[in-house]
Design a protein around this motif. Structure first.
Motif, PDB file in Angstrom:
ATOM      1  N   LEU A  46       0.800  -1.222   0.000  1.00  0.00           N
ATOM      2  CA  LEU A  46       0.000   0.000   0.000  1.00  0.00           C
ATOM      3  C   LEU A  46       0.834   1.274   0.000  1.00  0.00           C
ATOM      4  CD1 LEU A  46      -3.025  -0.862   2.333  1.00  0.00           C
ATOM      5  CD2 LEU A  46      -2.846  -0.992  -0.146  1.00  0.00           C
ATOM      6  N   GLY A  47       2.060   1.181  -0.477  1.00  0.00           N
ATOM      7  CA  GLY A  47       2.869   2.385  -0.642  1.00  0.00           C
ATOM      8  C   GLY A  47       3.794   2.651   0.534  1.00  0.00           C
ATOM      9  N   GLY A  48       3.927   3.933   0.876  1.00  0.00           N
ATOM     10  CA  GLY A  48       4.920   4.345   1.849  1.00  0.00           C
ATOM     11  C   GLY A  48       6.076   5.024   1.135  1.00  0.00           C
ATOM     12  N   LYS A  49       6.950   5.649   1.899  1.00  0.00           N
ATOM     13  CA  LYS A  49       8.058   6.395   1.296  1.00  0.00           C
ATOM     14  C   LYS A  49       9.109   5.473   0.692  1.00  0.00           C
ATOM     15  CE  LYS A  49       8.425   8.673   5.186  1.00  0.00           C
ATOM     16  NZ  LYS A  49       7.094   8.457   5.756  1.00  0.00           N
ATOM     17  N   ARG A  50       9.226   4.242   1.199  1.00  0.00           N
ATOM     18  CA  ARG A  50      10.206   3.251   0.713  1.00  0.00           C
ATOM     19  C   ARG A  50      11.635   3.799   0.850  1.00  0.00           C
ATOM     20  NH1 ARG A  50       6.453  -0.737   0.909  1.00  0.00           N
ATOM     21  NH2 ARG A  50       5.103  -0.846  -0.934  1.00  0.00           N
ATOM     22  N   VAL A  51      11.898   4.467   1.954  1.00  0.00           N
ATOM     23  CA  VAL A  51      13.204   5.089   2.176  1.00  0.00           C
ATOM     24  C   VAL A  51      14.311   4.046   2.273  1.00  0.00           C
ATOM     25  CG1 VAL A  51      14.572   6.360   3.883  1.00  0.00           C
ATOM     26  CG2 VAL A  51      12.295   7.181   3.230  1.00  0.00           C
ATOM     27  N   ARG A  52      14.055   2.953   2.963  1.00  0.00           N
ATOM     28  CA  ARG A  52      15.105   1.946   3.164  1.00  0.00           C
ATOM     29  C   ARG A  52      15.532   1.302   1.838  1.00  0.00           C
ATOM     30  NH1 ARG A  52      11.676   2.940   6.651  1.00  0.00           N
ATOM     31  NH2 ARG A  52      12.143   3.225   8.855  1.00  0.00           N
ATOM     32  N   PRO A  53      14.595   0.852   0.999  1.00  0.00           N
ATOM     33  CA  PRO A  53      15.010   0.356  -0.311  1.00  0.00           C
ATOM     34  C   PRO A  53      15.720   1.416  -1.148  1.00  0.00           C
ATOM     35  CG  PRO A  53      12.775  -0.351   0.167  1.00  0.00           C
ATOM     36  CD  PRO A  53      13.147   0.642   1.223  1.00  0.00           C
ATOM     37  N   ALA A  54      15.246   2.653  -1.067  1.00  0.00           N
ATOM     38  CA  ALA A  54      15.876   3.733  -1.844  1.00  0.00           C
ATOM     39  C   ALA A  54      17.333   3.911  -1.427  1.00  0.00           C
ATOM     40  CB  ALA A  54      15.104   5.038  -1.664  1.00  0.00           C
TER      41      ALA A  54
END
Length: 303
Positions: A46-54
């Motif tokens: 459902l999304g999220g900032k995905r900072v860790r993968p980035a």
């Protein structure tokens, strides 16, 4: 303050698109019965900032076209699965008892407490299964010693995260000093952020390379800065912006940086930590443009 180029939204957006595709590929590789399958999809997709993968992708791009990029992609999936498991458990009534996550009902609200608990359990297992798989491999097989090091990094960070959660719960309703507060958050939040960087780092640098301690220094600074900024936003942003209940920290008397040092000093501290992160990246010169841009986004984010 270190001079940093303006954030290009496409860096983070590109990472978000990549991880969304990779997460879906990873989830498709597992056979999970309903309603657990639906709950897993709810918790992860459902999304999220995905900072860790980035951060994982950006670290791997310090050496473009490296043959072990598949290992960095697996690491990005694994770190996000661990993060999503932690959120599913963190939102439970026995923990923070939250009703909203990413603008949607939390996992236990949508699927029940029992399924939400099991969702976190299986996501944790899946993360390590992905790390040890050949998902995304094309041609050259990633050396086993790199995979083992990634597993060790993620396992250690996951344990530290849980320890940080315990310390956080124990600190509710109490006045703790800055040293204790940082002990909580270097574990609860910082450990996974640092792990995202270091799991990618070990795919492109030898253990004795001076780049490794520089990235560790960067990860420690940005991991704590992320939490300080989260505490600030809980005070300054509204529920619609955050996608979760605003003001919740104060309601449950959590120990936070604005509560400890005041809002303006907390903002100054966040800037100081980001400056430390930017300084660590100076070692990589222009090769760290993506990491710099993501870091700048984290400092200026409003949700």
């Amino acid at each position: 303050m270190t001079s940093i180029p303006h954030v290009h939204a496409n860096v983070l957006q590109s990472a978000q698109q990549q991880i969304q595709q990779d997460l879906q590929l990873a989830l498709n590789a597992f056979s999970i019965p309903e309603p657990l399958k639906g709950a897993v999809h709810h918790a992860v997709m459902l999304g999220g900032k995905r900072v860790r993968p980035a951060l994982c992708y950006a670290t791997s791009h310090l050496k473009p076209n490296h043959p072990c990029f598949a290992a960095a992609r697996r690491a990005a999936v694994a770190i996000e699965l661990i993060h999503c498991y932690s959120l599913a458990h963190d939102d439970l009534p026995c923990m923070d008892n939250d009703l909203l996550r990413r603008g949607q009902p939390t996992c236990h609200v949508a699927f029940g407490e029992d399924t939400a608990l099991l969702t976190g359990d299986i996501l944790q297992s899946m993360a390590f299964e992905v790390l040890g798989s050949r998902l995304f491999d094309q041609g050259q097989v990633v050396p086993a010693e790199i995979v083992l090091r990634q597993i060790q990094i993620l396992a250690t960070a996951s344990s530290r995260m849980v320890c940080g959660q315990v310390l956080d719960l124990q600190a509710e309703g109490k006045h703790v000093d800055q040293e204790h507060l940082e002990q909580i958050h270097r574990n609860k939040t910082g450990a996974l952020i640092q792990a995202a960087i270091m799991m990618a780092a070990v795919t492109i640098f030898e253990g004795t390379d001076p780049a490794i301690p520089k990235l560790r220094q960067f990860g420690q600074a940005i991991g704590l800065a992320f939490q300080v900024q989260d505490d600030i936003l809980d005070v300054t942003a509204d529920t619609e912006m955050l996608g979760k209940t605003a003001g919740k920290d104060e309601q449950v008397e959590k120990s936070t940086y604005p509560a400890l040092m005041g809002l303006e000093q907390a903002k100054q501290y966040a800037q100081k930590l980001h400056d430390q992160a930017f300084e660590a990246l100076e070692y990589f010169a222009d090769n760290a443009t993506e990491l710099n841009q993501i870091s700048q986004f984290l400092l200026s984010r409003q949700s």
